[in-house]
Design a protein around this motif. Structure first.
Motif, PDB file in Angstrom:
ATOM      1  N   UNK A 150      82.174  64.200  15.753  1.00 16.38           N
ATOM      2  CA  UNK A 150      81.087  64.974  15.172  1.00 16.38           C
ATOM      3  C   UNK A 150      80.910  66.250  15.966  1.00 16.38           C
ATOM      4  N   UNK A 151      80.249  67.221  15.364  1.00 12.40           N
ATOM      5  CA  UNK A 151      80.024  68.492  16.031  1.00 12.40           C
ATOM      6  C   UNK A 151      78.740  69.124  15.524  1.00 12.40           C
ATOM      7  N   UNK A 152      78.166  69.974  16.359  1.00 13.70           N
ATOM      8  CA  UNK A 152      76.946  70.682  16.014  1.00 13.70           C
ATOM      9  C   UNK A 152      77.063  72.107  16.531  1.00 13.70           C
ATOM     10  N   UNK A 153      76.663  73.066  15.706  1.00 13.46           N
ATOM     11  CA  UNK A 153      76.750  74.468  16.079  1.00 13.46           C
ATOM     12  C   UNK A 153      75.700  74.818  17.120  1.00 13.46           C
ATOM     13  N   UNK A 154      75.887  75.963  17.777  1.00 16.18           N
ATOM     14  CA  UNK A 154      74.945  76.358  18.820  1.00 16.18           C
ATOM     15  C   UNK A 154      73.556  76.640  18.269  1.00 16.18           C
ATOM     16  N   UNK A 155      73.467  76.961  16.990  1.00 15.46           N
ATOM     17  CA  UNK A 155      72.164  77.141  16.358  1.00 15.46           C
ATOM     18  C   UNK A 155      71.482  75.806  16.067  1.00 15.46           C
ATOM     19  N   UNK A 209      72.386  76.484  28.736  1.00 19.71           N
ATOM     20  CA  UNK A 209      71.515  76.063  27.655  1.00 19.71           C
ATOM     21  C   UNK A 209      72.328  75.770  26.401  1.00 19.71           C
ATOM     22  N   UNK A 210      71.919  74.747  25.695  1.00 17.36           N
ATOM     23  CA  UNK A 210      72.575  74.395  24.442  1.00 17.36           C
ATOM     24  C   UNK A 210      72.403  75.465  23.377  1.00 17.36           C
ATOM     25  N   UNK A 231      64.421  70.987  24.298  1.00 20.56           N
ATOM     26  CA  UNK A 231      63.536  70.827  25.444  1.00 20.56           C
ATOM     27  C   UNK A 231      64.191  69.998  26.544  1.00 20.56           C
ATOM     28  N   UNK A 232      64.967  69.003  26.147  1.00 19.78           N
ATOM     29  CA  UNK A 232      65.678  68.154  27.100  1.00 19.78           C
ATOM     30  C   UNK A 232      67.093  68.641  27.379  1.00 19.78           C
ATOM     31  N   UNK A 233      67.536  69.681  26.663  1.00 21.90           N
ATOM     32  CA  UNK A 233      68.887  70.212  26.806  1.00 21.90           C
ATOM     33  C   UNK A 233      69.926  69.098  26.640  1.00 21.90           C
ATOM     34  N   UNK A 234      69.717  68.287  25.617  1.00 22.82           N
ATOM     35  CA  UNK A 234      70.515  67.091  25.406  1.00 22.82           C
ATOM     36  C   UNK A 234      70.936  66.979  23.948  1.00 22.82           C
TER      37      UNK A 234
END
Length: 121
Positions: A49-54, A28-29, A75-78
């Motif tokens: 680019x990057x995005x935190x797990x939160x 899960x993301x 919801x799409x885990x994307x």
């Protein structure tokens, strides 16, 4: 097992837009930070680019700031990378990668296969 699959690349004219997708399976993301990277022929891979797990924190390379947007759909885990006002220098293979405690630095645990983005007239 754990897998990332990129899609959405293609050929686009300068000034055009593309949205890349990074579909995660086997995890899960919610538990992984995600980075987008790109590599052009003869050049080193660079972070885009990057995005935190939160999902609360994002960052962008200076070269794409204001043009690209990273986002996620739990919801799409994307994870997505919306790319606007594309330039020829954006041409590269784009990869997404995951790491449990990642936010824009450190080694990645899982990589996708990449998707080609070509910006040309």
């Amino acid at each position: 097992q754990l897998q990332l699959v990129e899609s959405g690349g293609g050929l686009v004219q300068p000034g055009g837009s593309l949205r890349l997708s990074c579909a995660a399976s086997g995890f899960t993301l919610r538990n992984y930070g995600i980075g987008w990277f790109r590599q052009a022929p003869g050049k080193e891979r660079e972070g885009v680019s990057c995005i935190s797990k939160s999902g609360s924190n994002t960052n962008y390379a200076d070269s794409v700031k204001g043009r690209f947007t990273i986002s996620r759909d739990i919801a799409k885990n994307t994870v997505y990378l919306q790319m606007n006002n594309l330039k020829p220098e954006d041409t590269a293979i784009y990869y997404c990668a995951a790491q449990r405690n990642y936010f824009c630095s450190g080694p990645m645990e899982y990589w996708g296969q990449g998707t080609q983005v070509t910006v040309s007239s």
